[in-house]
Motif scaffolding. Structure first.
Motif, PDB file in Angstrom:
ATOM      1  N   GLY A  42       0.788  -1.219   0.000  1.00  0.00           N
ATOM      2  CA  GLY A  42       0.000   0.000   0.000  1.00  0.00           C
ATOM      3  C   GLY A  42       0.819   1.267   0.000  1.00  0.00           C
ATOM      4  N   GLY A  43       2.114   1.142   0.194  1.00  0.00           N
ATOM      5  CA  GLY A  43       2.989   2.291   0.231  1.00  0.00           C
ATOM      6  C   GLY A  43       3.404   2.763  -1.148  1.00  0.00           C
ATOM      7  N   SER A  44       4.289   3.760  -1.164  1.00  0.00           N
ATOM      8  CA  SER A  44       4.736   4.375  -2.413  1.00  0.00           C
ATOM      9  C   SER A  44       6.246   4.507  -2.453  1.00  0.00           C
ATOM     10  CB  SER A  44       4.122   5.771  -2.574  1.00  0.00           C
ATOM     11  OG  SER A  44       2.715   5.716  -2.667  1.00  0.00           O
ATOM     12  N   LEU A  45       6.783   4.482  -3.658  1.00  0.00           N
ATOM     13  CA  LEU A  45       8.185   4.773  -3.923  1.00  0.00           C
ATOM     14  C   LEU A  45       8.282   5.532  -5.231  1.00  0.00           C
ATOM     15  CD1 LEU A  45      10.116   1.453  -3.147  1.00  0.00           C
ATOM     16  CD2 LEU A  45      10.326   3.605  -1.896  1.00  0.00           C
ATOM     17  N   ARG A  46       9.311   6.347  -5.347  1.00  0.00           N
ATOM     18  CA  ARG A  46       9.593   7.060  -6.581  1.00  0.00           C
ATOM     19  C   ARG A  46      10.999   6.709  -7.040  1.00  0.00           C
ATOM     20  NH1 ARG A  46       7.668  11.631  -9.382  1.00  0.00           N
ATOM     21  NH2 ARG A  46       9.257  12.961 -10.358  1.00  0.00           N
ATOM     22  N   LEU A  47      11.091   6.015  -8.157  1.00  0.00           N
ATOM     23  CA  LEU A  47      12.377   5.656  -8.731  1.00  0.00           C
ATOM     24  C   LEU A  47      12.843   6.745  -9.693  1.00  0.00           C
ATOM     25  CD1 LEU A  47      11.831   1.881  -9.584  1.00  0.00           C
ATOM     26  CD2 LEU A  47      12.507   2.923  -7.408  1.00  0.00           C
ATOM     27  N   SER A  48      14.147   6.949  -9.743  1.00  0.00           N
ATOM     28  CA  SER A  48      14.746   7.901 -10.666  1.00  0.00           C
ATOM     29  C   SER A  48      15.802   7.204 -11.507  1.00  0.00           C
ATOM     30  CB  SER A  48      15.399   9.062  -9.909  1.00  0.00           C
ATOM     31  OG  SER A  48      14.453   9.783  -9.151  1.00  0.00           O
ATOM     32  N   ARG A  55      -1.689   2.565 -11.046  1.00  0.00           N
ATOM     33  CA  ARG A  55      -0.869   2.628  -9.839  1.00  0.00           C
ATOM     34  C   ARG A  55       0.483   3.291 -10.079  1.00  0.00           C
ATOM     35  NH1 ARG A  55       0.910  -1.850  -7.466  1.00  0.00           N
ATOM     36  NH2 ARG A  55       0.939  -3.098  -9.395  1.00  0.00           N
ATOM     37  N   PHE A  56       1.072   3.058 -11.258  1.00  0.00           N
ATOM     38  CA  PHE A  56       2.391   3.592 -11.585  1.00  0.00           C
ATOM     39  C   PHE A  56       2.266   4.699 -12.619  1.00  0.00           C
ATOM     40  CE2 PHE A  56       5.143  -0.455 -10.696  1.00  0.00           C
ATOM     41  CZ  PHE A  56       4.563  -0.570  -9.448  1.00  0.00           C
ATOM     42  N   THR A  57       3.174   5.666 -12.559  1.00  0.00           N
ATOM     43  CA  THR A  57       3.226   6.741 -13.533  1.00  0.00           C
ATOM     44  C   THR A  57       4.666   6.984 -13.951  1.00  0.00           C
ATOM     45  OG1 THR A  57       1.300   7.831 -12.535  1.00  0.00           O
ATOM     46  CG2 THR A  57       2.639   9.132 -14.047  1.00  0.00           C
ATOM     47  N   ILE A  58       4.923   6.944 -15.256  1.00  0.00           N
ATOM     48  CA  ILE A  58       6.246   7.247 -15.772  1.00  0.00           C
ATOM     49  C   ILE A  58       6.256   8.682 -16.303  1.00  0.00           C
ATOM     50  CG2 ILE A  58       5.737   6.284 -18.064  1.00  0.00           C
ATOM     51  CD1 ILE A  58       8.698   5.393 -18.190  1.00  0.00           C
ATOM     52  N   LEU A  94       9.756   6.900 -12.160  1.00  0.00           N
ATOM     53  CA  LEU A  94       8.645   5.971 -12.042  1.00  0.00           C
ATOM     54  C   LEU A  94       8.034   6.146 -10.658  1.00  0.00           C
ATOM     55  CD1 LEU A  94       7.070   3.670 -13.481  1.00  0.00           C
ATOM     56  CD2 LEU A  94       8.515   2.068 -12.203  1.00  0.00           C
ATOM     57  N   GLN A  95       6.866   6.770 -10.614  1.00  0.00           N
ATOM     58  CA  GLN A  95       6.124   6.917  -9.366  1.00  0.00           C
ATOM     59  C   GLN A  95       5.287   5.669  -9.163  1.00  0.00           C
ATOM     60  OE1 GLN A  95       6.093   9.528  -7.001  1.00  0.00           O
ATOM     61  NE2 GLN A  95       4.933   7.999  -5.842  1.00  0.00           N
ATOM     62  N   CYS A 107      16.280   0.661 -15.661  1.00  0.00           N
ATOM     63  CA  CYS A 107      16.035   1.742 -16.597  1.00  0.00           C
ATOM     64  C   CYS A 107      16.624   1.373 -17.955  1.00  0.00           C
ATOM     65  CB  CYS A 107      16.675   3.018 -16.067  1.00  0.00           C
ATOM     66  SG  CYS A 107      16.456   4.480 -17.088  1.00  0.00           S
ATOM     67  N   ASN A 108      15.889   1.655 -19.023  1.00  0.00           N
ATOM     68  CA  ASN A 108      16.330   1.354 -20.378  1.00  0.00           C
ATOM     69  C   ASN A 108      16.132   2.553 -21.292  1.00  0.00           C
ATOM     70  OD1 ASN A 108      14.962   0.374 -23.243  1.00  0.00           O
ATOM     71  ND2 ASN A 108      16.850  -0.742 -22.746  1.00  0.00           N
TER      72      ASN A 108
END
Length: 118
Positions: free
Chosen positions: A15-21, A66-69, A80-81, A95-96
């Motif tokens: 249920g939590g969130s992460l933001r990848l860079s 759920r995810f947003t690029i 990637l949220q 990442c590609n």
């Protein structure tokens, strides 16, 4: 030298969130399609999300809603949220960068680990 450096992974509860860079360098970032892939233990690598130079996006059915690029070309960075995380999202996220669908213009980062567990 071409570099793609992922960051932002870690341990999060369901249920939590992460933001990848993903920070890119060594190529013309704005000309490339940027994607996030993931690989879970014992499974094949799969496409999670993709964003074109024009900003068009595509998502795997499992992450839609759920995810947003997003991408910020001025920063040579793609994000990637990830919201409403589930245990099945646990994987190494990569990442590609790709241009014109060519293998000769195809680059990968080293990956960042995401673990979703209580």
């Amino acid at each position: 030298q071409v570099q793609l450096v992922e960051s932002g992974g870690g341990l999060v509860q369901p249920g939590g969130s992460l933001r990848l860079s993903c920070a890119a360098s060594g190529f013309t970032f704005s000309s490339y399609v940027m994607s996030w892939y993931r690989q879970a233990p014992g499974k094949e690598r799969e496409l999670v999300a993709r964003i074109t130079s024009a900003g068009n996006t595509n998502y795997a059915d499992s992450v839609k809603g759920r995810f947003t690029i997003t991408r910020v070309n001025a920063k040579n960075t793609v994000y990637l949220q990830m919201n409403s995380l589930k245990p099945e999202d646990t994987a190494v996220y990569y990442c590609n960068a790709n241009r014109l669908g060519l293998l000769s213009n195809d680059y990968w980062g080293q990956g960042t680990h995401v673990t979703v567990s209580s």
